[in-house]
Design an enzyme around this catalytic site. Structure first.
Site, PDB file in Angstrom:
ATOM      1  N   HIS A  95      -5.316  -3.622  -2.671  1.00 19.98           N
ATOM      2  CA  HIS A  95      -5.035  -2.655  -3.746  1.00 19.98           C
ATOM      3  C   HIS A  95      -4.939  -3.316  -5.114  1.00 19.98           C
ATOM      4  CE1 HIS A  95      -4.318   0.710  -0.998  1.00 19.98           C
ATOM      5  NE2 HIS A  95      -3.841  -0.222  -0.190  1.00 19.98           N
TER       6      HIS A  95
ATOM      7  N   LYS B  61     -12.009  -0.241  -2.125  1.00 21.23           N
ATOM      8  CA  LYS B  61     -11.081   0.575  -2.917  1.00 21.23           C
ATOM      9  C   LYS B  61     -11.574   0.608  -4.373  1.00 21.23           C
ATOM     10  CE  LYS B  61      -7.476  -0.404   0.458  1.00 21.23           C
ATOM     11  NZ  LYS B  61      -7.584   0.757   1.330  1.00 21.23           N
TER      12      LYS B  61
ATOM     13  N   SER C  46       0.796  -1.228   0.000  1.00 23.80           N
ATOM     14  CA  SER C  46       0.000   0.000   0.000  1.00 23.80           C
ATOM     15  C   SER C  46       0.825   1.273   0.000  1.00 23.80           C
ATOM     16  CB  SER C  46      -0.975  -0.005   1.173  1.00 23.80           C
ATOM     17  OG  SER C  46      -0.316  -0.297   2.366  1.00 23.80           O
TER      18      SER C  46
HETATM   19  C1  LIG Z   1      -3.210  -3.852   2.196  1.00 20.64           C
HETATM   20  C2  LIG Z   1      -4.458  -3.464   2.927  1.00 20.64           C
HETATM   21  N1  LIG Z   1      -5.129  -4.416   3.593  1.00 20.64           N
HETATM   22  C3  LIG Z   1      -6.264  -4.133   4.254  1.00 20.64           C
HETATM   23  C4  LIG Z   1      -6.774  -2.859   4.274  1.00 20.64           C
HETATM   24  C5  LIG Z   1      -8.014  -2.572   5.059  1.00 20.64           C
HETATM   25  O1  LIG Z   1      -9.126  -2.565   4.227  1.00 20.64           O
HETATM   26  P1  LIG Z   1     -10.430  -1.769   4.686  1.00 20.64           P
HETATM   27  O2  LIG Z   1     -10.161  -0.329   4.414  1.00 20.64           O
HETATM   28  O3  LIG Z   1     -11.524  -2.353   3.872  1.00 20.64           O
HETATM   29  O4  LIG Z   1     -10.594  -2.029   6.140  1.00 20.64           O
HETATM   30  C6  LIG Z   1      -6.112  -1.849   3.567  1.00 20.64           C
HETATM   31  C7  LIG Z   1      -6.682  -0.481   3.481  1.00 20.64           C
HETATM   32  O5  LIG Z   1      -6.606   0.406   4.108  1.00 20.64           O
HETATM   33  C8  LIG Z   1      -4.925  -2.141   2.897  1.00 20.64           C
HETATM   34  O6  LIG Z   1      -4.241  -1.201   2.256  1.00 20.64           O
END
Ligand SMILES: Cc1ncc(COP(=O)(O)O)c(C=O)c1O
Length: 400
Positions: free
Chosen positions: A215, A247, A187
């Protein structure tokens, strides 16, 4: 105590506060009365305010109401939830899928449910916070390997799996589970996990593989199926494919796709699934409509890739230190947190919304402007982004 710590955070240039959006998440947004090009959203395909998704949400609300009013296993399960999970498993080419309320919860759920204190997790050092917290919750032995460093992962598998099995022939040592977990697209750095090599190592050491496609869902792969799709890996070689609906799919929620037995087990054992109210009907219908669009309109992915390539090339030509990659996450390293904040403020004054990312989200010394692009950015937007970077980069002497 709390106030003192907050002062420390402020003094270090790491204080965080909200910005308030006054319009829908789009390529251009209204932020506190200013019209800005949005370069910090995860709305990669521009679906978060797509009319088809909004209609799907409104229709679902009219039919099922606004709240689901209970956990999935009691009263919260609707036809829409069943349809979404069926659509997800088709999309991911797995036997089954299950949805959670967020991607964060999905990571906590999987890691704390599948892995026990006798087991061992191998986790990339740049994995998302929700993976790190899931590892903690599992109480397993956690071995962190260097970012995308397959030689280091192999060494650690030899040390913690092979040696343990060989040195102790008892049933306990033979039966522990080893799991390798990685972000699909990282990320903060925007690079892609070396999944084929991870899968190869996992098969050699009889470990499970779990990939977080937060992502990558909708973004990577011929069908937008994520990291396994990008590398052409069959679903059965990646035991747990996790992701978020929040996303590129423009909705909310998390999912896990995998074998029927895995999904049945999570439905029966995962506490964040069992003890939380189901996603609301509007959100579920939105995610389902988004998946249909992702499959029907591959041109959104192509446009996203083209835009990301132009911006990467443009910034590199200007002399910025851009971390290499092919995804729409483009990290431009500034270094010092205050300077990165200053850069972000100046970008905003020039009409570009791309706030600085600082520790603890990224390692000290690598504060950055993390651009995220959208399929709906226009060529004119790209031109304005590069122009703003050129001017501010010179003013702050980030580029020569
Ligand atoms: C790699 C990754 N995993 C999990 C999440 C968490 O997802 P969510 O925003 O649906 O809780 C995110 C996002 O913020 C992320 O970038």
């Amino acid at each position: 105590m709390l106030a003192q710590e907050l002062k420390y955070i402020r003094d270090a240039g790491l204080y965080r506060s909200f910005r308030t959006m006054e319009s829908a998440s789009d390529a251009q947004v209204q932020v506190e009365s200013q019209r800005l090009i949005m370069c910090a959203s995860n709305n990669y395909l521009g679906l978060a305010n797509h009319p088809e998704l909004m209609d799907a949400a409104c229709n679902a609300i009219r039919r099922f109401g606004t709240g689901s009013s209970g956990s999935r296993l009691i009263t919260g399960n609707t036809q829409l939830h069943d349809e979404l999970e069926a659509a997800l498993s088709r999309f991911k080419k797995t036997e089954a899928a299950i949805v959670f309320n967020t991607g964060f919860m999905a990571n906590l759920a999987v890691l704390s449910t599948l892995v026990k204190d006798n087991d061992v997790i191998f986790s990339d050092e740049l994995n998302h916070a929700s993976i790190i917290d899931g590892c903690r919750l599992s109480r397993a032995h956690v071995v962190v390997y260097r970012h995308n460093d397959m030689a280091d992962l192999e060494d650690k598998l030899i040390q913690h799996v092979q040696t343990r099995r060989q040195s102790n022939p008892g049933a306990e040592a033979q039966s522990f589970r080893a799991l390798i977990v990685t972000d699909g697209v990282f990320s903060m750095d925007g690079d892609i996990a070396l999944l084929p090599k991870i899968v190869e190592l996992a098969e050699r050491f009889k470990a499970w593989v779990m990939v977080d496609d937060a992502h990558a869902t909708g973004v990577l792969g011929t069908h937008g199926g994520g990291t396994a799709d990008y590398y052409g890996l069959p679903a059965e070689r990646v035991h747990v494919q996790l992701g978020t609906l929040s996303k590129a799919l423009g909705a909310e929620g998390g999912y896990v796709a995998g074998s029927q037995v895995l999904i049945d087990y999570l439905r029966n054992r995962a506490r964040p699934f069992i003890f939380s109210t189901a996603l609301s009907p509007g959100v579920v219908a939105t995610a389902k409509a988004a998946m249909e669009l992702v499959e029907r309109e591959p041109q959104r992915r192509t446009r996203l890739q083209d835009i990301a390539r132009s911006v990467r090339e443009g910034l590199t030509l200007l002399g910025f230190r851009v971390l290499p990659g092919v995804t729409p996450i483009i990290p431009v390293i500034i270094g010092d947190p205050q300077r990165a904040v200053d850069f972000g403020r100046r970008l905003e004054a020039m009409g570009v919304f791309a706030p600085a990312v600082r520790p603890p989200s990224v390692p000290a010394g690598t504060s950055r402007i993390r651009l995220t692009l959208m399929a709906t950015h226009s060529d004119e937007d790209v031109h304005r982004i590069l122009d703003a970077f050129a001017r501010i980069g010179s003013e702050l002497e980030v580029i020569a």
